[in-house]
Design an enzyme around this catalytic site. Sequence first.
Site, PDB file in Angstrom:
ATOM      1  N   CYS A 187       0.830  -1.201   0.000  1.00 42.81           N
ATOM      2  CA  CYS A 187       0.000   0.000   0.000  1.00 42.81           C
ATOM      3  C   CYS A 187       0.866   1.254   0.000  1.00 42.81           C
ATOM      4  O   CYS A 187       1.819   1.344   0.793  1.00 42.81           O
ATOM      5  CB  CYS A 187      -0.912   0.000   1.226  1.00 42.81           C
ATOM      6  SG  CYS A 187      -1.967   1.473   1.366  1.00 42.81           S
ATOM      7  N   CYS A 208      -9.401 -12.318  21.323  1.00 45.53           N
ATOM      8  CA  CYS A 208      -8.645 -11.495  20.375  1.00 45.53           C
ATOM      9  C   CYS A 208      -7.490 -10.781  21.074  1.00 45.53           C
ATOM     10  O   CYS A 208      -6.889  -9.869  20.501  1.00 45.53           O
ATOM     11  CB  CYS A 208      -9.562 -10.478  19.691  1.00 45.53           C
ATOM     12  SG  CYS A 208     -10.354  -9.312  20.838  1.00 45.53           S
TER      13      CYS A 208
END
Length: 411
Positions: free
Chosen positions: A65, A369
């Site tokens: 990116c 998580c």
Amino acid sequence: MIERLIVTHLGHRGDGVADGEAGPIYVPCTLPGETVEVEAWPGHPDRRQLLRVASASAERIAPICPHFGVCGGCALQHWNRTEYRAWKRDLVRTALQQAGLDAPVDDLIDAHGEGRRRAVFHARSGTHGVLAVGFAAAHQHHIVPIDRCPILAPGLDGALAAAWAIAQELEPIKKPLDIAVTATEAGLDIDVRGSGPLQPRLGSALAAVAERHRVARLTRHGELVARRATPTITMGRTRVELAPGAFLQATAEGEAALARSVVGNLGKPKLVVDLFCGLGPFALRIAEATRVIAADTDADAIAALAKAARTPGLRPIEATARDLFRRPFVAEELRGADVVVFDPPRQGAQAQARALATSKVPLVIAVSCNPATFARDAKILVDAGYKLKAVTPIDQFRYSSHVEIVARLER
């Protein structure tokens, strides 16, 4: 002043770490073994801004990116996949070791799939009145405007254009906006936060934006602005209608991988209790074979799950809205359960783990998580007699320091 540092290792957030006179110094976008030139980072005495890599690691690769290094969304696009995967698995191993837990950790499962199916874009007017829509810069307050993001799933095609259009319509109110976008089977589901109550003129303008960009539903803090279709997601073989801004796992493959691991560890129970169940990514799949009691703090999620549970062919799901941090399920309520599954937010489930530790439930499947809070909660169960049999790390947040865990604990 320009400093020259040698990076010795990566910290748990993905920044390179160098030794400084006053302690560790963190330098983003660097790798172990690199010699780098840096300068001070105002307001962050233990951090430095990277100016130049004087001696690059052989493990360095080109990021995918053009915004990498400026946008704060990704931390590790510059590291080769083999070393990155090993480091991410080691985050889990280190958290277990620090909690005094000994358990085998499986190889990391890649669950990026097609990419992220949800994103929150920030919209702000700068000091010169120039609108920016994008992601926050790393450890800074300003917004990096972006025109594309290669880690987003194809289902979010058009999301950035819609977010820019919404921000432009609301720019005159001069308020910071968060524009949450989710890819659904009906199209984009967008919830705008931060605008305050909308005047009729702005509401009509936003409805026109939604129509022009073919948005399935547009809401403001959950209040309906426009709807072309009802946003839905399929979980297992069940279609679920989403509440505005509803939480989903970041990627479709991430949800599927977590569910495969959970269901694969169940055996053949008669009753499963699914705590912090959300919309039901586990409960709805488990109910294809087994009765389920499901609970979550989010009343909207529970309502969506209860409606989806009426799908023909599912075993009964008893769905309850309940604050599990203040009112965890206690041993008496868990009597008769063969398995408890729990998947709390990042802060973990300390109160629920303590209550579960006093129960006689033979099998617990813990999903998390956050390796640190997972290890803390698992230690509570292990100290109460459970054995940590297996730990599986799952990576649905590629290029970040976040990692999911599914673990099996047995009495």
